[in-house]
Design an enzyme around this catalytic site. Structure first.
Site, PDB file in Angstrom:
ATOM      1  CG  PHE A 122      55.959  -0.760  77.585  1.00  0.00           C
ATOM      2  CD1 PHE A 122      55.438   0.482  77.915  1.00  0.00           C
ATOM      3  CD2 PHE A 122      55.514  -1.372  76.424  1.00  0.00           C
ATOM      4  CE1 PHE A 122      54.495   1.109  77.114  1.00  0.00           C
ATOM      5  CE2 PHE A 122      54.567  -0.762  75.608  1.00  0.00           C
ATOM      6  CZ  PHE A 122      54.055   0.477  75.953  1.00  0.00           C
ATOM      7  CB  SER A 251      52.454   5.699  71.964  1.00  0.00           C
ATOM      8  OG  SER A 251      53.479   4.757  72.215  1.00  0.00           O
ATOM      9  CG  HIS A 268      48.339  -4.680  69.764  1.00  0.00           C
ATOM     10  ND1 HIS A 268      48.848  -5.109  68.552  1.00  0.00           N
ATOM     11  CD2 HIS A 268      49.078  -5.312  70.715  1.00  0.00           C
ATOM     12  CE1 HIS A 268      49.843  -5.946  68.772  1.00  0.00           C
ATOM     13  NE2 HIS A 268      50.012  -6.093  70.075  1.00  0.00           N
TER      14      HIS A 268
END
Length: 354
Positions: A122, A251, A268
């Protein structure tokens, strides 16, 4: 004798037994010394995703086909950003770009240059919601572009050339594999820069250099002669990395301090909780397409592939908050900033294709 296996996840974390079983299968390979499973661990094709694997033997299959896949973070300055209007201005990132004359393209590979790819790749415009400290140039309410992509067809070609001869076995000539591998890692980093540049210009901003750019699919030589394979595991040896949530959750930028037992690595991302087939089936029963184009945090999703919308729904992933908590509890990372999606690009809308 099988190698040791360490899992850096709490009892509250969603870790499938199949993923743990894959870690032990890898631990039984010749030359394997240690396998570290991150809190985003989940099953992969031939090897677990979310793992760091240390061995005296180099196994290309443990890195996989998307060599050089990683996440980069770029600052971006926009005046009065309106999410809906910005979503409509994203370029079609499935259309490749032509390299500039004389530009250094690793391996001379130009197919798919400047494209994001499918799956969980993305490009996201996000806002820094919380900065625990002004680190890497991030301040609260700043905007950033987050780019998650890899080496596209180049990495696939490198793995295919190996598996057609050696299958899942080790590299017969590690130096030759590493030379091609390193080119794919460079290609992935270049591609993330091109993607950020394309989006910045389309949104009316000046392109910028990344403040974070770390690869989570690669193999490194450590201790002089050992091979550290990372599959969905970011470097955790002192570098700042962004650990991706989902298109509907935050995030985290973290400072890393992982040691040998963790394979000098951290998670990750949130890590899949459902297979794509399950996410598609359950998602269609719970959500409409339009519901998935807007997220719980109010952001927009640009995705012209309806199936991908369901496969990549936030509910298909583990809780990013739990992943980060596990890293903190095990002393592998410390959060320094939180970002929240504004616009997440997956694929262009068909009506906008040129």
């Amino acid at each position: 004798m099988a190698a040791s296996v360490s899992l850096f996840a709490s009892p509250h974390s969603w870790i499938e037994s199949d993923a743990v079983a894959q870690c032990h299968q890898v631990a039984a390979l010749d030359g394997m010394e240690h396998v570290a499973g991150m809190p985003d661990l989940h099953p992969g094709k031939g090897a677990p995703i979310g793992a760091a694997m240390l061995s005296s033997v180099l196994y290309p299959l443990l890195v996989g086909s998307d060599i050089g896949c990683g996440i980069a973070v770029f600052p971006i300055a926009l005046k009065k950003p309106v999410p809906e209007k910005l979503a409509a201005r994203f370029p079609d990132l499935d259309v490749p770009v032509a390299p500039e004359p004389g530009e250094d393209i690793p391996a001379g590979y130009t197919d798919g240059l400047g494209t994001v790819g499918r799956g969980n790749h993305f490009v996201e415009l996000a806002r820094v919601q919380t900065a625990f400290a002004e680190r890497a140039g991030l301040r609260e309410r700043d905007l950033v572009l987050i780019v998650h992509s890899g080496s596209r067809g180049l990495g696939e070609r490198i793995l295919r050339e190996h598996t057609e001869v050696h299958g899942a076995g080790p590299a017969a000539d590690p130096e030759t594999y590493l030379k091609a591998h390193d080119e794919a890692v460079r290609w992935g980093s270049l591609n993330r820069r091109l993607l950020a540049e394309r989006v910045a210009l389309a949104l009316g901003a000046e392109p910028a250099e990344p403040i974070v750019d770390q690869c989570h699919n690669l193999v490194e030589v450590v201790d002089g002669s050992k091979y550290l394979h990372r599959k969905g595991a970011a470097p955790g040896d002192g570098k700042d990395v962004l650990i991706a949530g989902t298109r509907g959750t935050p995030s985290y930028v973290v400072a890393t301090h992982a040691g040998r037992e963790a394979g000098w690595s951290v998670a990750h991302g949130a890590g899949r909780k459902m297979s794509r087939a399950d996410a598609l089936k359950r998602g269609k029963a719970k959500h409409t397409v339009e519901e998935l184009r807007r997220t719980p945090v109010g952001s927009y999703v640009v995705c012209g592939d309806r199936q991908l919308l369901f496969e990549e729904a936030p509910t298909a992933y583990k809780r990013i908050e739990q992943v980060i908590a596990d890293l903190v509890t095990h002393g592998l990372a410390t959060p320094v900033a939180v970002t929240v999606p504004v616009v997440t690009y997956k694929t262009a809308e068909p009506k906008r294709r040129r």
